[in-house]
Design a protein around this motif. Structure first.
Motif, PDB file in Angstrom:
ATOM      1  N   LYS A   1       0.970  -1.228   0.392  1.00 46.89           N
ATOM      2  CA  LYS A   1      -0.046  -0.016  -0.291  1.00 46.89           C
ATOM      3  C   LYS A   1       1.041   0.675   0.038  1.00 46.89           C
ATOM      4  N   GLU A   2       1.747   1.212   0.544  1.00 39.73           N
ATOM      5  CA  GLU A   2       2.744   2.222   0.613  1.00 39.73           C
ATOM      6  C   GLU A   2       2.886   2.806  -0.368  1.00 39.73           C
ATOM      7  N   VAL A   3       4.094   1.821  -1.122  1.00 37.06           N
ATOM      8  CA  VAL A   3       4.870   1.849  -2.720  1.00 37.06           C
ATOM      9  C   VAL A   3       3.946   2.611  -3.762  1.00 37.06           C
ATOM     10  N   ILE A   4       2.227   1.944  -3.999  1.00 35.24           N
ATOM     11  CA  ILE A   4       1.362   2.153  -4.970  1.00 35.24           C
ATOM     12  C   ILE A   4       1.118   3.728  -3.976  1.00 35.24           C
ATOM     13  N   LYS A   5       0.655   4.831  -5.869  1.00 37.52           N
ATOM     14  CA  LYS A   5      -0.190   5.906  -5.370  1.00 37.52           C
ATOM     15  C   LYS A   5      -1.048   6.040  -6.572  1.00 37.52           C
ATOM     16  N   PRO A   6      -2.005   5.941  -6.543  1.00 37.92           N
ATOM     17  CA  PRO A   6      -3.116   5.759  -7.027  1.00 37.92           C
ATOM     18  C   PRO A   6      -3.256   7.108  -7.550  1.00 37.92           C
ATOM     19  N   GLN A   7      -3.847   7.271  -8.593  1.00 39.01           N
ATOM     20  CA  GLN A   7      -3.729   8.529  -9.656  1.00 39.01           C
ATOM     21  C   GLN A   7      -5.268   8.341 -10.415  1.00 39.01           C
ATOM     22  N   LYS A   8      -6.274   9.189 -10.565  1.00 34.97           N
ATOM     23  CA  LYS A   8      -7.834   8.506 -11.098  1.00 34.97           C
ATOM     24  C   LYS A   8      -7.388  10.052 -11.842  1.00 34.97           C
ATOM     25  N   ALA A   9      -7.231   9.405 -13.576  1.00 35.54           N
ATOM     26  CA  ALA A   9      -6.878  10.337 -15.048  1.00 35.54           C
ATOM     27  C   ALA A   9      -7.060   9.428 -15.920  1.00 35.54           C
ATOM     28  N   ASP A  10      -7.974  10.432 -17.209  1.00 36.19           N
ATOM     29  CA  ASP A  10      -7.500   9.691 -18.396  1.00 36.19           C
ATOM     30  C   ASP A  10      -6.229  10.147 -18.673  1.00 36.19           C
ATOM     31  N   ILE A  11      -5.641   8.660 -19.664  1.00 34.48           N
ATOM     32  CA  ILE A  11      -3.633   8.867 -19.191  1.00 34.48           C
ATOM     33  C   ILE A  11      -3.934   9.966 -20.627  1.00 34.48           C
ATOM     34  N   GLY A  12      -5.355   9.383 -21.882  1.00 32.93           N
ATOM     35  CA  GLY A  12      -4.556  11.063 -22.976  1.00 32.93           C
ATOM     36  C   GLY A  12      -4.087  12.163 -22.436  1.00 32.93           C
ATOM     37  N   HIS A  13      -4.816  12.762 -21.296  1.00 35.10           N
ATOM     38  CA  HIS A  13      -4.649  14.256 -20.312  1.00 35.10           C
ATOM     39  C   HIS A  13      -3.706  14.708 -19.657  1.00 35.10           C
ATOM     40  N   TYR A  14      -3.444  13.579 -18.427  1.00 34.06           N
ATOM     41  CA  TYR A  14      -1.914  13.144 -17.541  1.00 34.06           C
ATOM     42  C   TYR A  14      -1.020  13.713 -17.797  1.00 34.06           C
ATOM     43  N   ASP A  15      -0.790  14.932 -17.140  1.00 33.52           N
ATOM     44  CA  ASP A  15       0.626  15.173 -16.965  1.00 33.52           C
ATOM     45  C   ASP A  15       1.616  14.560 -16.369  1.00 33.52           C
ATOM     46  N   ILE A  16       2.396  14.246 -17.031  1.00 34.19           N
ATOM     47  CA  ILE A  16       3.878  13.301 -16.652  1.00 34.19           C
ATOM     48  C   ILE A  16       4.814  14.701 -17.046  1.00 34.19           C
ATOM     49  N   LYS A  17       5.649  14.431 -15.070  1.00 34.81           N
ATOM     50  CA  LYS A  17       6.276  15.850 -15.164  1.00 34.81           C
ATOM     51  C   LYS A  17       7.210  15.310 -15.906  1.00 34.81           C
ATOM     52  N   LYS A  18       8.715  16.166 -16.475  1.00 35.56           N
ATOM     53  CA  LYS A  18      10.013  16.318 -17.050  1.00 35.56           C
ATOM     54  C   LYS A  18      10.668  15.445 -16.052  1.00 35.56           C
ATOM     55  N   ASN A  19      11.585  14.307 -16.362  1.00 34.88           N
ATOM     56  CA  ASN A  19      12.713  13.834 -15.431  1.00 34.88           C
ATOM     57  C   ASN A  19      11.712  13.126 -14.235  1.00 34.88           C
ATOM     58  N   GLU A  20      11.243  12.170 -14.931  1.00 34.73           N
ATOM     59  CA  GLU A  20      10.649  12.091 -12.989  1.00 34.73           C
ATOM     60  C   GLU A  20      10.698  10.776 -12.938  1.00 34.73           C
ATOM     61  N   TYR A  21      10.563   9.694 -13.964  1.00 31.04           N
ATOM     62  CA  TYR A  21      10.188   8.644 -13.444  1.00 31.04           C
ATOM     63  C   TYR A  21      11.575   7.543 -14.049  1.00 31.04           C
ATOM     64  N   ASP A  22      12.217   6.323 -13.929  1.00 36.12           N
ATOM     65  CA  ASP A  22      12.886   5.159 -13.926  1.00 36.12           C
ATOM     66  C   ASP A  22      12.100   4.317 -15.108  1.00 36.12           C
ATOM     67  N   PHE A  23      11.084   3.691 -15.116  1.00 40.83           N
ATOM     68  CA  PHE A  23      10.248   3.076 -15.493  1.00 40.83           C
ATOM     69  C   PHE A  23       9.065   3.394 -15.942  1.00 40.83           C
ATOM     70  N   ILE A  24       8.576   3.240 -16.735  1.00 40.18           N
ATOM     71  CA  ILE A  24       7.522   4.363 -17.562  1.00 40.18           C
ATOM     72  C   ILE A  24       6.700   2.598 -18.017  1.00 40.18           C
ATOM     73  N   VAL A  25       5.871   2.442 -17.963  1.00 43.05           N
ATOM     74  CA  VAL A  25       4.455   0.996 -18.494  1.00 43.05           C
ATOM     75  C   VAL A  25       3.517   1.726 -19.173  1.00 43.05           C
ATOM     76  N   ALA A  26       3.350   0.818 -20.466  1.00 41.15           N
ATOM     77  CA  ALA A  26       1.732   1.242 -20.552  1.00 41.15           C
ATOM     78  C   ALA A  26       1.374  -0.016 -21.475  1.00 41.15           C
ATOM     79  N   VAL A  27       0.748  -0.417 -20.927  1.00 44.30           N
ATOM     80  CA  VAL A  27       1.042  -2.083 -21.425  1.00 44.30           C
ATOM     81  C   VAL A  27      -1.198  -2.127 -21.648  1.00 44.30           C
TER      82      VAL A  27
END
Length: 236
Positions: free
Chosen positions: A101-127
């Protein structure tokens, strides 16, 4: 009702049914186990701490939960973006059940309009999610955001359907495909190659698949060329 609204209504109906009737990691549906391609990439992060992961269209945590289990001891976090309440509600329950639970951060959003911060992630998955944005322009915009949001040496893992067909099994008639983006495999790969020019290609694979789904209580054969596309951002 617009075509996109109709597709999303049908997809919501299909996924709500799956999430209610099939339990995560139990045999009987595609929720049975995480995607092997995704899990096989995790050893590449073995020497990293504070790993930040973004799962676009996470659903109930088919991939997010196992990722979270792997990075839990490394102060990792998995941001899980999904539009469906049914998915996020189950994700919260499963994250407690599997003690992440402490690792997972749920966010409700349409991925088409979700703002991804620059240089934020080591691993991005879209399946099996990018084909469900509203248009080809938004499809490209999301992938460009994924690329910008990835740290040096970070990885993007995309699995996306192309050239999809839906066929009524009983009548053998072709149906309207309930997918917002449905383009030729070659065109899809060309888009990805163009956006990720200069990245290290780790995996590029096209796999013809077919499986049975249910639409309006009818058995439907879904045929697709599933594209697996995995790249690593080369540090300067």
């Amino acid at each position: 009702m617009s075509r996109v609204d109709l597709i999303r209504k049908e997809e919501k109906k299909y996924h709500d049914f799956c999430y209610e009737n099939y339990k995560l990691f139990e045999e009987g549906s595609w929720l049975y186990k995480p995607v092997k391609t995704v899990m096989d990439l995790l050893p590449l992060f073995n020497n990293k701490e504070n790993i930040r992961v973004l799962d676009l269209g996470s659903g109930v945590g088919r991939n997010s939960i196992p990722i979270a289990q792997e990075i839990k001891e490394k102060n990792g976090q998995v941001v899980c973006v999904d539009l469906l309440d049914s998915a996020l509600d189950k994700l919260k329950l499963y994250s407690e059940e599997y003690e992440v639970k402490e690792v997972i951060k749920p966010q409700k959003a349409d991925i088409g309009h979700y703002d991804i911060k620059k240089n934020e992630y080591d691993f991005i998955v879209a399946v099996s999610t990018l084909e469900h944005v509203e248009s080809e322009d938004i499809f490209e915009s999301v992938i460009r955001q994924m690329a910008l949001g990835t740290k040096d040496e970070g990885i993007n893992c995309i699995i996306v359907n192309s050239e999809v067909e839906e066929i009524d099994i009983k009548s053998n008639q072709k149906l309207d495909v309930m997918m917002e983006i449905n383009i030729k495999t070659e065109d899809m790969i060309n888009k990805l190659d163009r956006i990720y020019e200069g990245w290290e290609l780790l995996n590029k694979l096209v796999k013809p698949l077919e499986y049975k789904i249910v639409r309006d209580e009818k058995d439907v054969l879904l045929k697709t060329n599933a594209i697996t596309y995995v790249v690593r951002k080369i540090g300067i």
